[in-house]
Scaffold this motif. Structure first.
Motif, short mmCIF file in Angstrom:
data_model
loop_
_atom_site.label_atom_id
_atom_site.label_comp_id
_atom_site.label_asym_id
_atom_site.label_seq_id
_atom_site.Cartn_x
_atom_site.Cartn_y
_atom_site.Cartn_z
N ALA A 1 0.98 -1.25 -0.23
CA ALA A 1 0.17 0.20 0.11
C ALA A 1 0.66 1.23 -0.33
N THR B 1 4.12 7.05 -2.60
CA THR B 1 2.77 7.77 -1.99
C THR B 1 2.12 7.50 -3.73
N ARG C 1 -1.01 5.36 -4.01
CA ARG C 1 -1.68 4.64 -2.51
C ARG C 1 -3.25 5.25 -2.81
N ARG C 2 -3.87 5.32 -3.94
CA ARG C 2 -4.77 6.37 -4.17
C ARG C 2 -5.00 5.59 -4.84
N VAL D 1 -5.03 1.42 -4.45
CA VAL D 1 -5.01 0.66 -3.53
C VAL D 1 -5.92 0.88 -3.02
N ALA E 1 -12.64 12.21 -0.92
CA ALA E 1 -10.79 12.41 -0.54
C ALA E 1 -10.58 12.37 -2.38
N GLY F 1 -11.66 12.26 -4.48
CA GLY F 1 -12.15 12.92 -5.72
C GLY F 1 -13.04 13.01 -6.45
N ARG G 1 -15.13 2.11 -2.98
CA ARG G 1 -13.38 3.26 -3.90
C ARG G 1 -13.17 2.01 -4.51
#
Lengths: 222, 242
Positions: free
Chosen positions: B51, B73, B76-77, B79, B104, B106, B153
Motif C-alpha cells: 500500500a 505515495t 496509494r490512491r 489501492v 477525498a 476526488g 472505492r
C-alpha cells in the motif's frame, strides 16, 4: 489543495460539533483560566484592566494546545491515519483544513474571552479594529503552528504531554505581540500597536507556508 | 499482462526493525492470493508495503506499475487497505465515513452519495444503522462499514488484513462474494488470515510466510484441504514450514 482543505475542515468541524469537546472542555477551560488569573491578581480594577490583554492571550494559548490535541486525536487511530494517507488527498490540504477547523474553535474561544474581559474586567477597546486584526493574524499563526507541531508529535505515545512543551515556547511571540497589540487597542495608542502586527503577520505566513510544505513528510515519519 | 504486485527480494522496515526480509511475490490482476502465517511472520507488513505505507528499502517493489522505491505515495490512491482497525471516524456515521473516503479520492458529491448508498446496501448497513455514529456500532458492524469503504472505492488492488475477523457467518460469506466479484472485475486481491478454512477456498494461490519471507506457495481453491504444513504454519511452528 483548497478543495481538500475544505473537505477536511468540514469533516473536523462536524466531528467537533458532534463530540462537543470544544463546547464542554475548551471553552470552559479558557474562561476558567481567565477567572483564575483574575483571582490571582486580586480585585483592583486598574490592575485587572492593565493585565487583561496578557491574560486573554494566555488563555487563548492554553486553549490552542487543547484544540490542537483534539485535532491530533481525531486522526490518532491507526486506521484513520492510514485512511487519510491512502485517500490520495493533498497533505497541504489536510494541513490547511485541520488548521482552519482549529482556527474556528479559537475564534469561538476569543469571542467568549472578549466578552469575559468586558464583563469581568471592565475592559473597553478604544481601537477595536486593531484588536480584530491582531486576533485574526494571531489565530492563523496559532492554529498553523499548533497543527504543525501536532503532526510532529502525532505518532508518539507521549504526544499529550509533549505537545504543550513543543507549542508553548514556539508561540511565545504571539503571546507577546498579541498582548501588546491588545494593550494598545485598549489604550487607543494605535501607532505603537500596529508595529506588533509586523510580528503577528509574518509569524502566521511562515507557519502556514511551512505547514503546507512539511505536513506531508511529517505524516510519513510520525 | 503486467503483475499488479511484483516483489523481488523486497526488504521493508517497520521502524528500525526488519518486517520483510527478502520477499518474492507476484500477483496478477484478477488473482486472489491468501497469505497465511503465524503472528509476526510479516503478513501485515507485506500488505502495508504494497500500500506504500511502509518503505521498501531494498529489492524490487512495483505495485500497479508504480516503483515503490522511487515514490511510494503514487500508488496509494489506487489501492484499498482493510486494516486491523476499521478506518472510521467515530463521530461520523457509516454513510458519512464512506462518503468522506470517496470525496477525498476526488469523487463528486452526488456520485459519492450514490456509490456510498450502494456499498452500504451491499454490506447490509441499512436504515438507522447507516446514520448511526460509528462509535455506537458493534465491532462487526464497524467492520462492515470499513468493508463498505473498500467496496465503494473499488480499488485496483484490494489488501485485506484478516477480513473475516469479528464477522458473523453471514458477513463472512459476504466477504467471499466481495472478493470473488473484485477478482472478476479485474482487481488483484491479497488477503491475510489465520483461518485457512475461510481464506484458502477464496484464493487462487496460498502463500505461507514465516520470519518475514515467503516460506511456501501452493494452489488455493475449494478443493485444497488445509494440509498439515499449512496448518503448522498458521499455528506458529516456523521450523516445520521452512
Amino acid at each position: 489543495m483548497w478543495r481538500d482543505a475544505l473537505l477536511v475542515a468540514s469533516k473536523d468541524v462536524r466531528i467537533e460539533l458532534r463530540s462537543r469537546v470544544a463546547l464542554w472542555q475548551v471553552l470552559p477551560f479558557a474562561v476558567l483560566v481567565l477567572v483564575l488569573f483574575g483571582f490571582a491578581l486580586g480585585p483592583g480594577p486598574a490592575t485587572l484592566r492593565s493585565a487583561a490583554p496578557g491574560l486573554y492571550w494566555l488563555a487563548v494559548l492554553f486553549s490552542t494546545v487543547l484544540a490542537t490535541q483534539r485535532s491530533v486525536a481525531i486522526e490518532s487511530g491507526e486506521g484513520t491515519r492510514d485512511g487519510l494517507r491512502l485517500s490520495g488527498i493533498d497533505p497541504g490540504g489536510v494541513f490547511l483544513g485541520k488548521a482552519a477547523a482549529v482556527a474556528l474553535q479559537l475564534v469561538a474561544v476569543q469571542v467568549l474571552l472578549g466578552a469575559g474581559l468586558v464583563v469581568l474586567f471592565g475592559v473597553r477597546l478604544e481601537a477595536w479594529w486593531l484588536a480584530l486584526v491582531a486576533s485574526v493574524l494571531a489565530t492563523i499563526g496559532l492554529s498553523a503552528a499548533g497543527v504543525l507541531y501536532g503532526a510532529l508529535s502525532a505518532g508518539l505515545r507521549v504526544r499529550e504531554t509533549l505537545l504543550p512543551l513543543l507549542v508553548l515556547p514556539i508561540v511565545a511571540p504571539v503571546l507577546i505581540a498579541g498582548s501588546r497589540a491588545w494593550s494598545a487597542a485598549v489604550s487607543g495608542a494605535v501607532g505603537p500597536g500596529t508595529s506588533w502586527l509586523k510580528i503577528l503577520g509574518p509569524f502566521a505566513a511562515v507557519y502556514v507556508a511551512v505547514g503546507i510544505g512539511l505536513y506531508g513528510p511529517l505524516q510519513e515519519t510520525s | 499482462m503486467d503483475p499488479a504486485v511484483h516483489l523481488r527480494s523486497a526488504v521493508a522496515l517497520a521502524g528500525r526493525f526488519p518486517a520483510l526480509s527478502g520477499v518474492d511475490l507476484d500477483v496478477a490482476p484478477g488473482e486472489v492470493v491468501a497469505v497465511l502465517g503465524p503472528n509476526g511472520a510479516g503478513k501485515t507488513s507485506l500488505l502495508r508495503a504494497c500500500a506504500g505505507l511502509v518503505p521498501v528499502t531494498s529489492g524490487d517493489a512495483v505495485v500497479l506499475g508504480c516503483d515503490l522505491r522511487e515514490d511510494r505515495t503514487a500508488v496509494r490512491r489506487r489501492v484499498g487497505l482493510l486494516g486491523h482497525d476499521a478506518s472510521l471516524y467515530d463521530e461520523l456515521s457509516a454513510a458519512e465515513n464512506v462518503r468522506f473516503a470517496l470525496r477525498a479520492a476526488g469523487v463528486s458529491s452526488r456520485v459519492a452519495t450514490a456509490r456510498a448508498d450502494g456499498a452500504l446496501d451491499r454490506l447490509g448497513l441499512v436504515g438507522r444503522l447507516r446514520r448511526t455514529p460509528a462509535l455506537r456500532l458493534s465491532a462487526g458492524q464497524r467492520r462492515r462499514a470499513a468493508l463498505a469503504v473498500l467496496v465503494a472505492r473499488a480499488p485496483e488492488l484490494w489488501l485485506m488484513d484478516e477480513p473475516h475477523a469479528g464477522l458473523d457467518a453471514g458477513a463472512r460469506s459476504l466477504v467471499a462474494s466481495l472478493v470473488a466479484d473484485a477478482a472478476t472485475d479485474g482487481a488483484a486481491v491479497v488477503l491475510t488470515s489465520h483461518e485457512p478454512d475461510l481464506s484458502v477456498p477464496l484464493a487462487d494461490r496460498v502463500v505461507v510466510m514465516a520470519g518475514g519471507r515467503v516460506a511456501e506457495v501452493r494452489p488455493g481453491g475449494r478443493d485444497v484441504a488445509a494440509a498439515p504444513p499449512l496448518l503448522v504454519a498458521v499455528k506458529g511452528d516456523d521450523a516445520d514450514v521452512a
